[in-house]
Design a protein around this motif. Sequence first.
Motif, short mmCIF file in Angstrom:
data_model
loop_
_atom_site.label_atom_id
_atom_site.label_comp_id
_atom_site.label_asym_id
_atom_site.label_seq_id
_atom_site.Cartn_x
_atom_site.Cartn_y
_atom_site.Cartn_z
N ALA A 222 0.93 -0.77 -0.21
CA ALA A 222 0.13 -0.35 0.23
C ALA A 222 0.89 0.92 -0.47
O ALA A 222 2.19 0.83 0.38
CB ALA A 222 -0.86 -0.28 1.10
N THR A 223 0.48 1.97 -0.58
CA THR A 223 1.12 3.20 -0.64
C THR A 223 0.50 4.53 -0.24
O THR A 223 -1.16 4.49 -0.07
CB THR A 223 1.63 4.08 -1.77
N ALA A 224 1.05 5.42 -0.38
CA ALA A 224 -0.01 7.03 0.84
C ALA A 224 -0.29 7.93 -0.03
O ALA A 224 -1.60 8.11 0.13
CB ALA A 224 1.73 8.17 0.87
N GLU A 225 0.00 7.24 -1.67
CA GLU A 225 -0.84 7.44 -2.81
C GLU A 225 -2.40 7.46 -3.04
O GLU A 225 -3.35 8.12 -3.88
CB GLU A 225 0.27 8.08 -3.92
N GLU A 226 -2.69 6.41 -2.28
CA GLU A 226 -4.00 5.59 -2.31
C GLU A 226 -4.80 6.56 -2.02
O GLU A 226 -4.61 7.00 -0.45
CB GLU A 226 -4.28 4.19 -1.71
N PRO A 227 -6.19 6.78 -1.76
CA PRO A 227 -7.48 7.60 -1.01
C PRO A 227 -7.42 6.37 -0.06
O PRO A 227 -7.37 5.20 0.47
CB PRO A 227 -8.49 7.04 -2.37
N ALA A 228 -7.41 7.49 1.19
CA ALA A 228 -7.76 7.13 2.68
C ALA A 228 -8.87 5.85 2.58
O ALA A 228 -9.07 5.08 3.29
CB ALA A 228 -7.93 8.41 3.21
N ASP A 229 -10.17 6.23 1.90
CA ASP A 229 -11.65 5.38 1.89
C ASP A 229 -11.24 3.70 1.79
O ASP A 229 -11.73 2.41 2.32
CB ASP A 229 -12.62 5.94 0.92
N LEU A 230 -9.81 4.00 0.02
CA LEU A 230 -9.85 2.34 0.24
C LEU A 230 -8.89 1.84 1.28
O LEU A 230 -9.17 0.65 1.22
CB LEU A 230 -8.99 2.55 -1.19
N HIS A 231 -8.24 2.21 1.89
CA HIS A 231 -7.16 2.04 3.32
C HIS A 231 -8.07 1.73 4.56
O HIS A 231 -8.52 0.32 5.09
CB HIS A 231 -6.56 2.44 4.56
N GLU A 232 -9.75 2.55 4.43
CA GLU A 232 -10.39 1.88 4.96
C GLU A 232 -11.08 0.76 4.97
O GLU A 232 -11.80 0.14 5.64
CB GLU A 232 -11.19 3.27 5.75
N GLN A 233 -11.35 0.77 3.21
CA GLN A 233 -12.09 0.16 3.10
C GLN A 233 -11.66 -1.58 3.40
O GLN A 233 -12.59 -2.38 3.67
CB GLN A 233 -12.43 0.06 1.44
N ARG A 234 -10.34 -1.32 3.32
CA ARG A 234 -9.47 -2.85 3.45
C ARG A 234 -9.75 -3.36 4.96
O ARG A 234 -9.97 -4.63 5.18
CB ARG A 234 -8.07 -2.22 3.48
N ARG A 235 -9.31 -2.38 6.04
CA ARG A 235 -9.24 -2.63 7.47
C ARG A 235 -10.37 -3.22 7.54
O ARG A 235 -11.17 -4.05 8.92
CB ARG A 235 -9.27 -1.31 8.00
N ALA A 236 -11.50 -1.99 7.34
CA ALA A 236 -13.20 -2.84 6.98
C ALA A 236 -13.01 -4.77 6.91
O ALA A 236 -13.32 -5.85 7.39
CB ALA A 236 -14.03 -2.46 6.27
N LEU A 237 -12.56 -5.34 5.43
CA LEU A 237 -12.59 -6.21 5.22
C LEU A 237 -12.09 -6.93 5.77
O LEU A 237 -12.46 -8.20 6.34
CB LEU A 237 -11.61 -6.09 3.47
N LEU A 238 -10.46 -7.36 6.67
CA LEU A 238 -9.91 -7.29 7.59
C LEU A 238 -10.73 -7.94 8.95
O LEU A 238 -11.00 -8.84 9.38
CB LEU A 238 -8.65 -6.87 7.90
N ARG A 239 -11.12 -6.81 9.86
CA ARG A 239 -12.07 -6.68 10.80
C ARG A 239 -13.32 -8.08 10.83
O ARG A 239 -13.39 -8.83 11.48
CB ARG A 239 -12.90 -5.51 11.26
#
Length: 47
Positions: free
Chosen positions: A20-37
Amino acid sequence: MAMVIAMSMAWSPVSNVYAATAEEPADLHEQRRALLRESVRRALAAD
């Protein structure tokens, strides 16, 4: 616990599969965290 750690490493910056990179949208990171949870919740839920 090993499974949870392995799952979390799937999107870790140190992953050898995906970085993952810092250039990716924050909502994409949150989607990944939600999927992991949700994945961990389902894997560890008593049926």
